[in-house]
Enzyme design. Structure first.
Site, PDB file in Angstrom:
ATOM      1  N   CYS A 111       0.971  35.241  54.656  1.00 31.59           N
ATOM      2  CA  CYS A 111       1.081  34.274  53.558  1.00 31.59           C
ATOM      3  C   CYS A 111       2.139  33.225  53.880  1.00 31.59           C
ATOM      4  O   CYS A 111       1.943  32.025  53.639  1.00 31.59           O
ATOM      5  CB  CYS A 111       1.417  34.997  52.253  1.00 31.59           C
ATOM      6  SG  CYS A 111       0.221  36.283  51.805  1.00 31.59           S
ATOM      7  N   CYS A 131       3.746  38.254  52.144  1.00 31.17           N
ATOM      8  CA  CYS A 131       3.575  38.913  53.445  1.00 31.17           C
ATOM      9  C   CYS A 131       3.676  37.867  54.562  1.00 31.17           C
ATOM     10  O   CYS A 131       3.629  36.669  54.304  1.00 31.17           O
ATOM     11  CB  CYS A 131       2.228  39.611  53.508  1.00 31.17           C
ATOM     12  SG  CYS A 131       0.855  38.460  53.412  1.00 31.17           S
TER      13      CYS A 131
END
Lengths: 77, 139
Positions: free
Chosen positions: A13, A10
């Site tokens: 991240c 994501c």
């Protein structure tokens, strides 16, 4: 020093990985940075969510993008 | 992590809200050896199934496992259910040096502790309502 960044991919991240890599480069420390995307491996770390950062086996942050200064303090810089 | 976008919910991931547990309430119970301990556990199971939050392992915090303790420190909202005033969950948090939030003791709700392990529907619903209220107080 072993650094693991836990996150399946994501934006938060990715941002965490970017911050950690920049902090390591600026601090000038020797570290192996690994991105962990496998959900089973992430679950095995016992974290409630991601992103998470683990340094030498110690979970430093869960569910947040750390600041570069935070990461440097974890690196002892 | 079975119901999080981290398990492959691409739509959420693309929206940029994947992974961080901002919307997830951490649910912890003592799960002890009495009706109230098991009621606490059942309430956490049902609240997880209903999507209110996500059950998490109190034992991992008790064992001072790094990932569990850090998760409890970093999560924005949590509910911690102790079945009775002995306060095992509370003691675990103290031992782990972690701030206790959203704390509910089931016997304080008027539910009597016993060893019959009967879990009445009305008691479970009462505990779930108290858990939701404790969570809302952290917003």
């Amino acid at each position: 020093m072993q650094i693991k960044i836990l996150g399946p991919g994501c934006p938060k991240c990715h941002k965490t990985e970017e911050v950690v890599r920049e902090a390591v480069a600026e601090a000038g420390v020797q570290a192996e940075v690994t991105k962990v995307t496998n959900t089973m491996e992430i679950a095995a770390a016992g974290v409630f969510g991601t992103p998470a950062v683990i340094i030498d086996g110690d979970v430093k942050v869960v569910g947040k993008v750390p600041s570069k200064e935070q990461v440097k303090s974890w690196l002892g810089k | 992590m079975s119901d999080s976008c981290c398990d492959g919910n691409a739509r959420k991931a693309q929206a940029g809200d994947c992974c961080a547990p901002d919307g997830n309430v951490m649910l912890l119970s003592c799960s002890g050896g009495s009706n109230v301990g098991q009621l606490a556990n059942q309430a956490c199971v049902e609240l997880t199934q209903e999507g209110f939050g996500k059950i998490f392992c109190l034992a991992g915090i008790g064992g001072k496992l790094s990932g569990f303790v850090r998760s409890a420190k970093d999560v924005p909202r949590m509910v911690v259910l102790d079945g009775c005033e002995v306060g095992c969950a509370k003691a675990i948090f103290k031992e782990a040096g972690t701030l206790l939030r959203g704390y509910v003791v089931l016997t304080d709700l008027g539910i009597s502790k016993n060893k019959d392990f009967a879990r009445k529907r009305e008691d479970i619903d009462q505990v779930k309502a108290a858990a939701k209220q404790a969570s809302q107080a952290q917003v």
